[in-house]
Design a protein around this motif. Structure first.
Motif, mmCIF file in Angstrom:
data_model
loop_
_atom_site.group_PDB
_atom_site.id
_atom_site.type_symbol
_atom_site.label_atom_id
_atom_site.label_comp_id
_atom_site.label_asym_id
_atom_site.label_seq_id
_atom_site.Cartn_x
_atom_site.Cartn_y
_atom_site.Cartn_z
ATOM 1 N N GLN A 188 0.793 -1.105 0.098
ATOM 2 C CA GLN A 188 -0.225 -0.056 0.075
ATOM 3 C C GLN A 188 0.941 1.280 0.002
ATOM 4 O O GLN A 188 0.591 2.212 -0.824
ATOM 5 N N ILE A 189 1.935 1.282 0.781
ATOM 6 C CA ILE A 189 2.976 2.344 0.959
ATOM 7 C C ILE A 189 3.535 2.628 -0.476
ATOM 8 O O ILE A 189 3.444 3.927 -0.941
ATOM 9 N N VAL A 190 4.167 1.636 -1.030
ATOM 10 C CA VAL A 190 4.973 1.983 -2.204
ATOM 11 C C VAL A 190 4.268 2.042 -3.197
ATOM 12 O O VAL A 190 4.653 2.828 -4.505
ATOM 13 N N LEU A 223 -2.030 -2.477 -4.679
ATOM 14 C CA LEU A 223 -1.395 -2.349 -5.806
ATOM 15 C C LEU A 223 -2.003 -2.163 -7.198
ATOM 16 O O LEU A 223 -2.000 -0.976 -7.726
ATOM 17 N N PHE A 224 -3.238 -2.666 -7.238
ATOM 18 C CA PHE A 224 -4.007 -2.682 -8.491
ATOM 19 C C PHE A 224 -5.268 -1.588 -8.459
ATOM 20 O O PHE A 224 -5.219 -0.670 -9.368
ATOM 21 N N VAL A 273 -8.839 -10.268 -7.399
ATOM 22 C CA VAL A 273 -8.462 -8.938 -7.645
ATOM 23 C C VAL A 273 -8.450 -8.623 -9.072
ATOM 24 O O VAL A 273 -9.094 -7.535 -9.558
ATOM 25 N N LEU A 274 -7.878 -9.578 -9.871
ATOM 26 C CA LEU A 274 -8.138 -9.361 -11.302
ATOM 27 C C LEU A 274 -9.606 -9.065 -11.890
ATOM 28 O O LEU A 274 -9.895 -8.221 -12.754
ATOM 29 N N VAL A 300 -6.923 -2.650 -15.222
ATOM 30 C CA VAL A 300 -5.586 -3.056 -15.066
ATOM 31 C C VAL A 300 -5.383 -4.406 -15.366
ATOM 32 O O VAL A 300 -4.175 -4.670 -16.086
ATOM 33 N N ALA A 301 -6.438 -5.294 -15.285
ATOM 34 C CA ALA A 301 -5.885 -6.887 -15.767
ATOM 35 C C ALA A 301 -5.910 -6.657 -17.260
ATOM 36 O O ALA A 301 -5.219 -7.614 -17.806
#
Length: 720
Positions: free
Chosen positions: A119-121, A151-152, A176-177, A183-184
């Protein structure tokens, strides 16, 4: 006045420096003058940070052009990167420092023990396009997809995701995809070859992933092909890949049992008890749907029979195919008559690996060499019916192209036999892997003096008159040519023939006993890989034919086996000192991670792992190594892979070492031995094995212990 490189215009000089990729060379360039330093820093685009995240003042701020950043090696290993326990400071301050130092990062590798790290990066660099997550620790108890959701959601431009070293569940990714379809659909590369899996991705998960990512060009997946399990990967799953992702260029579908990297049993017949549920018709449809395919790996670990016709379709339907690896495929080349068939029709191949093909014979190797005449890399593993004669013929036919060879777990090819088969291309080989098996040489030796052309019939290729299929095959034309040349000629680097006096007939000197000259040394060999069974010695290596390797720079040695039940070896050392005869050897990977023994509980009369480490590492001080990766032996019963006292003492005596990576844990006072080494600049402890220890023992390296060792290492004066 003389003109120097400093007189070049800055744009040209900057372009010249940009074309230098080697890290140490770039560092040397930066020491020439301030101008070179500033230009080198301004043009570097890739950087790997090592050290400790607690030292904020040591984070470099001059590499503002870096686009590829690797943070996965920051110590202490495995602790959350942006947490007070790891950085000993405000994690938000560290995050901001990283953001200011590297503002244009688009490719990131990071150790993510907790979902909060991702989450941070993700918020630090929302423009990330390529991400590799690393985690050797157990997956924390969190909702499905918690590691990937941040990330997504933050990185809408994500195109490549690498989870090959990330400990997670297969159920985490598909939801998640589906939740982030945009994004996917933008993903082009997906690496899911995670070695921590016990079962791999199931058929329905592969269908879901490929349906969500139709633009994939690279797909690497750890699968479960075993039909005894629910959800195994079969024909339907394979066809869904080619249907959903027709633009695929690279496909790796590997069974999880193959990822374990076990050596195998040479005495097995090569067939498994179960057949894979993948038929010839399904393979043909699968290959036909992938016209852009360039690289294919299918290692199913279950029998795929009569695959020759499907491989012919692969060669015709996938004209761009350059690399192919097949595991447990049988009937890949029937070798009947003079007409090429099966895999031999994949004429564009430059790299070929054949694993556990039970019916592959010498005749098949010759056909492959004739059909795949562009092969630069060839790997054979677990093929029990090939011999020195067939492999030697293949090497001759591919003399102009073959530079990378790997021979492993083949019953009729021990170390001496493998090297004898490659004798004709020894002056061309650049990379080589063999098994250090020292049994007496096979009776089916490859001796040109014993070749009788009259024993071979047919057009070009034929069997011998005895009707055997155990390896007594030879290419007729090549054999006749050898017989004609063997009187007074030598085979030069360019393949031309010229006169030379006959050799002395004993296989030494400039000949091999047959009038041919193939070079006295392995003059181009720069990488050597060896497999050694536990308890065996490395000492015979020079005597079987690898005595003269003047340009060998890197060696990898993998020791595998169970030490428990074995008594003390009769010899004092494993044999590393015999490698001192290689004058350019500077890099070594010594992997004893698959050597299993007793950590502290060895029964009377048996050796514990500390004594085995002394056996393996004795003699390393005689080598002029600059880089060493060392995997200590392990005790799986207590999940411990640790450096012991004898190993620490022996490693400290290797005074030329600059980099030392220990893939395990260690006691603090053992690590302090290494501080005495004047050349060491980079030392890392990496618990990169599944699962990494959650809580180390009280006497092993913890955060404070690691910091004290790093401080002691950095206090020493470093000459360069």
């Amino acid at each position: 006045m003389a003109t120097t490189i400093n007189d070049l215009p800055e744009p040209i000089l900057s372009t010249v420096i940009t074309l230098v990729f080697d890290t140490r060379t770039r560092n040397s360039l930066s020491l020439v003058c301030k101008k070179f330093r500033s230009m080198e820093r301004a043009t570097r685009t890739s950087l790997t940070l090592r050290g400790n995240a607690r030292d904020l003042h040591r984070i470099p701020i001059c590499f503002t052009a870096v686009a590829q950043l690797d943070l996965s090696h920051l110590s202490p290993w495995g602790h959350a990167l942006l947490s007070p326990s790891a950085a000993n400071t405000d994690p938000l301050l560290l995050a901001q420092r990283l953001r200011d130092a590297f503002p244009f990062v688009t490719s990131l590798t990071v150790y993510s023990r907790l979902p909060s790290i991702v989450q941070i990066v993700s918020h630090l660099w929302p423009g990330l396009r390529r991400v590799k997550l690393v985690r050797w620790h157990q997956r924390p108890q969190s909702p499905l997809g918690a590691d990937f959701d941040p990330l997504f959601s933050a990185c809408q431009s994500l195109s490549e995701l690498d989870l090959s070293e990330f400990y997670y569940w297969t159920e985490d990714l598909p939801p998640v995809l589906e939740s982030y379809p945009n994004v996917a659909r933008s993903l082009t590369k997906l690496n899911l070859l995670t070695t921590s899996f016990t079962e791999g991705f199931k058929a329905n998960e592969i269908k879901s992933i490929t349906a969500a990512c139709p633009k994939l060009q690279h797909l690497l997946v750890a699968c479960m092909f075993d039909p005894r399990y629910v959800g195994f990967v079969g024909e339907e799953a394979l066809l869904s890949i080619s249907t959903n992702c027709p633009e695929l260029r690279v496909i790796h579908l590997i069974d999880t049992t193959s990822l374990a990297n076990a050596h195998g049993e040479p005495d097995d017949d090569g067939y498994t008890a179960e057949d894979a549920r993948v038929g010839r018709a399904a393979l043909i449809d699968f290959f036909s749907g992938l016209p852009l395919l360039e690289e294919l790996v299918l290692d199913v670990c279950k029998n795929v029979r009569d695959s020759g016709l499907a491989l012919e379709v692969l060669g015709s339907k996938c004209p761009r195919l350059r690399a192919l690896k097949l595991g447990q495929f049988h009937g890949i080349c029937s070798a009947i008559g003079s007409k090429l068939n099966g895999i031999a029709l994949c004429a564009g191949l430059e790299s070929l690996a054949i694993k556990n093909s039970a019916d592959l014979t010498d005749m098949g190797l010759i056909e492959i060499a004739k059909g795949c005449c562009k092969l630069a890399k060839f790997e054979v593993h677990g093929c029990k019916r090939i011999t020195v004669k067939g492999l030697g013929t293949m090497a001759c036919l591919l003399r102009k192209t073959l530079v990378d060879v790997s021979i492993s777990c083949c019953k009729n090819l021990n170390a001496a036999g493998s090297l004898r088969a490659l004798e004709r291309i020894r002056d061309r080989i650049q990379r080589l892997h063999i098994d250090c098996v020292w049994e007496p040489e096979d009776a089916h030796g490859f001796d040109l003096d014993q070749v009788n052309v009259d024993d071979y019939v047919g057009d070009g290729i034929a069997v011998n008159r005895n009707g055997d299929d155990g390896g007594d095959y030879m290419d007729l034309n090549w054999a006749a040519e050898c017989e004609n040349r063997s009187k007074k000629c030598k085979l030069g680097m360019d393949g031309e023939c010229s006169y030379m006096p006959p050799s002395n007939g004993n296989g030494n000197g400039n000949g091999n006993g047959n009038g041919f000259w193939y070079g006295e040394s392995w003059e181009r060999l720069h990488y050597l890989s060896l497999w050694v069974g536990v308890g065996e010695l490395l000492t015979p290596l020079p005597s079987v034919g690898l005595d003269d390797c003047p340009n060998l720079e890197e060696i990898q040695i993998r020791v595998e086996g169970d030490c428990r039940g074995r008594h003390r070896p009769t010899q004092r050392e494993f044999g590393l000192s015999c490698l001192a005869g290689y004058p350019c050897l500077s890099k070594m990977k010594l992997d004893c991670g698959d050597t299993v023994g007793y950590a502290l509980t060895a029964p009377p009369g048996q050796m514990d792992l500390s004594l085995w480490e002394r056996f393996f590492l004795t003699g390393i001080e005689s080598l002029c190594l600059t880089e060493l990766d060392y995997w200590p032996p392990q005790d799986r019963d207590v999940n411990q892979r640790s450096l012991w006292l004898p190993a620490a003492g022996l490693l400290s005596e290797c005074v030329t070492l600059r980099k030392l990576f220990i893939h395990g844990t260690a006691h603090e006072h053992f690590m302090m031995f290494l501080v005495r080494n004047p050349s060491l600049r980079d030392v890392q402890l990496r618990e990169d094995y599944y699962p990494a220890p959650e809580n180390e023992m009280s006497t092993e390296m913890r955060v404070d212990s690691c910091c004290r060792f790093e401080d002691a290492l950095n206090r020493r004066p470093i000459l360069d």
